[in-house]
Design an enzyme around this catalytic site. Sequence first.
Site, PDB file in Angstrom:
ATOM      1  N   GLU A 314      45.075  48.261  51.306  1.00 49.88           N
ATOM      2  CA  GLU A 314      44.409  46.986  50.942  1.00 49.88           C
ATOM      3  C   GLU A 314      45.460  45.893  50.905  1.00 49.88           C
ATOM      4  O   GLU A 314      45.575  45.150  49.928  1.00 49.88           O
ATOM      5  CB  GLU A 314      43.734  47.124  49.578  1.00 49.88           C
ATOM      6  CG  GLU A 314      42.869  48.384  49.458  1.00 49.88           C
ATOM      7  CD  GLU A 314      42.123  48.488  48.140  1.00 49.88           C
ATOM      8  OE1 GLU A 314      42.617  47.974  47.132  1.00 49.88           O
ATOM      9  OE2 GLU A 314      41.023  49.083  48.142  1.00 49.88           O
ATOM     10  N   CYS A 410      35.452  45.920  41.464  1.00 52.72           N
ATOM     11  CA  CYS A 410      36.328  44.833  41.023  1.00 52.72           C
ATOM     12  C   CYS A 410      35.865  43.478  41.512  1.00 52.72           C
ATOM     13  O   CYS A 410      35.961  42.484  40.792  1.00 52.72           O
ATOM     14  CB  CYS A 410      37.781  45.095  41.446  1.00 52.72           C
ATOM     15  SG  CYS A 410      38.079  45.064  43.197  1.00 52.72           S
TER      16      CYS A 410
END
Lengths: 645, 645
Positions: A314, A410
Amino acid sequence: MGDLKLVKDFTVGEGFFGRYEKLVRDVVLPYQEKALNDQIEGAEKSHCIENFRMAAKKLKTGSCEGEFYGMVFQDSDVAKWLEGAAYSLAQNPDEELERRCDEIIELIGEAQHEDGYLNTYFTVKEPDKRWTNLHEAHELYCAGHMIEAAVAYAECTGKKRLLEIMCAMADHIYRHFIEEGAEGYPGHPEIELALLRLYRCTGDERYQELARHFIDVRGVDPDFYKKEVEKNPWRVWGNNVGDKIYNQNYAPVRKQDKAVGHAVRAVYLYTGMADAAAQTKDTELAAACKTLWNNITQHRMYVTGAIGSAYEGEAFTKDDHLPNDTAYAETCAAIGLIFFSNKMLYLERDGKYADVMERALYNCVLAGMQLDGTKFFYVNPLEALPGISGEAQTHRHALPVRPKWFACACCPPNVARLLGSLAEYAWHVEEETLFSNLFVAGTLDLTARFGGKVELHTDYPYDGKLEYRFMPEKGKTGMKMTLAVRMPAWSEKTDICRNGKAADCEIKNGYAYIQGTYTADDVITVMFDMTAKRVYTSSRVSANTGKAALQCGPLIYCAEGVDNENDVLSLSLKRDGEITVSDFLPDELFGIRKLFAQGYRETAGEELYSFDRQEIKPCQITFVPYYTWANRGLNQMRVWIPERD
Amino acid sequence: MGDLKLVKDFTVGEGFFGRYEKLVRDVVLPYQEKALNDQIEGAEKSHCIENFRMAAKKLKTGSCEGEFYGMVFQDSDVAKWLEGAAYSLAQNPDEELERRCDEIIELIGEAQHEDGYLNTYFTVKEPDKRWTNLHEAHELYCAGHMIEAAVAYAECTGKKRLLEIMCAMADHIYRHFIEEGAEGYPGHPEIELALLRLYRCTGDERYQELARHFIDVRGVDPDFYKKEVEKNPWRVWGNNVGDKIYNQNYAPVRKQDKAVGHAVRAVYLYTGMADAAAQTKDTELAAACKTLWNNITQHRMYVTGAIGSAYEGEAFTKDDHLPNDTAYAETCAAIGLIFFSNKMLYLERDGKYADVMERALYNCVLAGMQLDGTKFFYVNPLEALPGISGEAQTHRHALPVRPKWFACACCPPNVARLLGSLAEYAWHVEEETLFSNLFVAGTLDLTARFGGKVELHTDYPYDGKLEYRFMPEKGKTGMKMTLAVRMPAWSEKTDICRNGKAADCEIKNGYAYIQGTYTADDVITVMFDMTAKRVYTSSRVSANTGKAALQCGPLIYCAEGVDNENDVLSLSLKRDGEITVSDFLPDELFGIRKLFAQGYRETAGEELYSFDRQEIKPCQITFVPYYTWANRGLNQMRVWIPERD
């Protein structure tokens, strides 16, 4: 830098973000509250609140039934939701919501150990392993988010219970890392920026000291994680302790010059660094922040303000590597870039920082949420290819339509808390100057500072006209202040008028400074150039050579299949062709303007390779704002389109 | 289909492949022999031969010291090298080399169990686990490669020892899977095509039956691997038994319609299928082969003949997904595509299959080896970006320069064996017709068949002229036969002359058939159109929209930084601009022609994004053949270049 005060003092008006404010209140927060409580059928289980209940029970009775469930950082979802709820309460008092928040806060208090320690993963599952895996176990990250929630809840509701809880946790951390001298720094930065907020809220200098400590020690011993795992070999995911680039500890932060590793962690770290640099006038730290910000925005940022070129980790990859269809471009990372840029503005009053905030907000961040607020993207690619996106092994992350909820949740609450606190980014007050960075319609109460309120009326971003009006408090005739309006780099020609005549103003570093003693009759009008234009990428970036994108105001546009005969890959833009901006279309995609550009379409040949150029016919290409993509089902999408004469 | 006979009967001449033939003999095979014996300093250890020594010792004495080292399929490296050595011996008798081969073969015999079983991994390391992990343990794959070596060695040297060894192993496999009815099919296909070669070499029909068995049972029980691992849970890598697409068992092979999974495995499987279909006139199987070949060549093949779009799984991805810089494009997979296409020619005499062989051979496969034969690419991307290629986490596999040797050394010996047996692909003999598929200069001895020899004189691929001459054997005046010369699709105009006059010939499905009784005075001359031309990709392929590549003859070209001011990303081709072919340059890159194309260069702006188009200046772009790239150090490389008017 009483930034949160701005959130409380600002009332969002009827404009573009008015709709989002209501959406967050009426849809996003209630939906997420249900998710946290595992009340959504068919969605991935959250178990967040239940984890707190179990921890509380264990502390009370010595044991609890069941098992901790979720990510090691599951607590942070509650924190982010609470923070979002606090901002919503500041705008819209809601006794019922506040009561439920208070209940959760009480529960959080019950899950706190006597020594201040708070983390349900460790309390329930690993009581003997506190602070033994800073690399992966995200204790400091969870603490950071809950501190942010505590500060927000205190500022927005006046209630201090969560603040007390988190001060006790911060004190615990202070004892452990400062007084007892424990080594290390967080695997996922966040605590730094949170402690600085806590310091501003409480005035307790130890929190600033602790934030600076985590910033200062990072990368000084780049082998810390290696030593940590040698001492305590337990692992959460088994991440590579030796990858110093990925772990963002390849050098002390003041010597770091490339934005690397996990993109969200990077910008959270840089946000803390920039805030600390501004608070403590640390010029070396400030210089590092500028270097890193320049590295991101000149080499590692998509035109949508997205960052993080790779799913793998990521993460950031290398300079000038910005693939469109496999981008990671996480919503949270774009939000983090807004945090970072916002703090940079306090370090250096230059409109370019706010330009990047605007770029990320109106494009990547808004694209992260379905227009109706019920679905979310983690990953925001700049090209979607049905049949490949979300399906090829290289594109599993790059979904072409938004799913409902995530096991790792998130992004959705991060969007909610950002949209709920836009005032903190839209307005800055420094000495006698009110900075208008982002153009969010509404009313800002500056009675304490300037003796009145300032109103911004605008249909931005679909109209280039801003109207600032002033409401001096009773008994005062005027508000003496400087209004500093950002002049976006995309507006080639901007007119600024005071009561219909060209205003006397100073243009400096991307802001127009207009001094005055403003009365209720004064109107400052700003007119931006809303001509649609082509954007080009430096030829350093392989993915976009020979291509252009379209922009109108702050909005980056894209072509979707649904508007273009289900095939955008065969389209090319006519180099000097006309681009028409449509009327405002209130009924399409919750209200947009479309762009119509002259272009060409290749007739599709069957052969994969051929020596004959395909036949090319003139056509009109329809573009919609990038943030609205994938709201009309599965279809192709492309931001960067080849150009031809 | 006595294909290997062709290898023995063909003597490579002085042309383009003459150099490669010598390179394989003088550099590649000796280097690889040293590698197999762990005699190369600084290179990854092979341990191949040592594994055989250990297995032999264990069989003799009941135990051996040391541990098996290398991949579970390490044996196959010996097999591929032996196969390459056999071809070399057929061209160049070399007593010393043959003696060393015989020694290795004796050693292989000593490592064989009494029941015929042969596999050093299992003998040394896992004696109790034979045939319990077909999914991953590659026993059948290793057997297949050694069978191929045995057939080659027997055909090329006349020595049958390895053939006996491998017949005993094939008999063992026959007993296990046919007579004893063991279930399953190989995780890595290869045995199928090998058994069909063994059948052709020995005439033993059980080998054909066994090959067909593995083809027929594949995918009939798509859960076989799942059941296998439930019964025997040991794993080599832990590959996913449930991924039926990746495992190429999503349907019985006759129902498979997409080329999926590991690219090398796929084309090895299809090669066996096509060969079986041709041998047994299985029309349903033939139809499946055509569907799969069309799927590859119309949706999943790079313009260089490379296949496998993703590093993840070294695999195919989805239709029309052909990224240039992250391609996997393994050398072995392109070789496998040549195998497959070669067998398709026996199913259907259509030049398109040979066109694809040529595309893969002259572009991807040759690029797999440094021009001096000492370094190799596994991965053959169509774009190299120094700073990103080989460095970004998404590009670790896509090295911008060739490394020396690999821990998994499958590609180098595969190149050696292909280049050593080109005659098998270049020439086919069917009834009265000699097919000239690939244009490799040399002499083919057809005395037994047509009473004489055929010579091909040519400087192809750098000259478009082929000259076929005939040498009837003593006492005969002519050779009665049909010469069928492939007409490559890239040659828009081809002249065929017999002794200087237009030849009487029939053009059919990509071949020119020229009948005659050829005497020593006859010359058939073929002239291809060697004009350099632009290639375009279907707009279905996102990566190449708006771009063109250059081709001249069978060669795909690329632009490298070293010829173009170290920056090829800022270049664009002028749409109708001139392309000049250089004289033959004997001293550059071992002899090439360059292309010079009219184009443009953008002046590089510093800004990542800008509203103003960069300044564009006319320039000349230099191109070199793709197969020569990365022979002059680290630099940018691009095959597909944006076009503008």
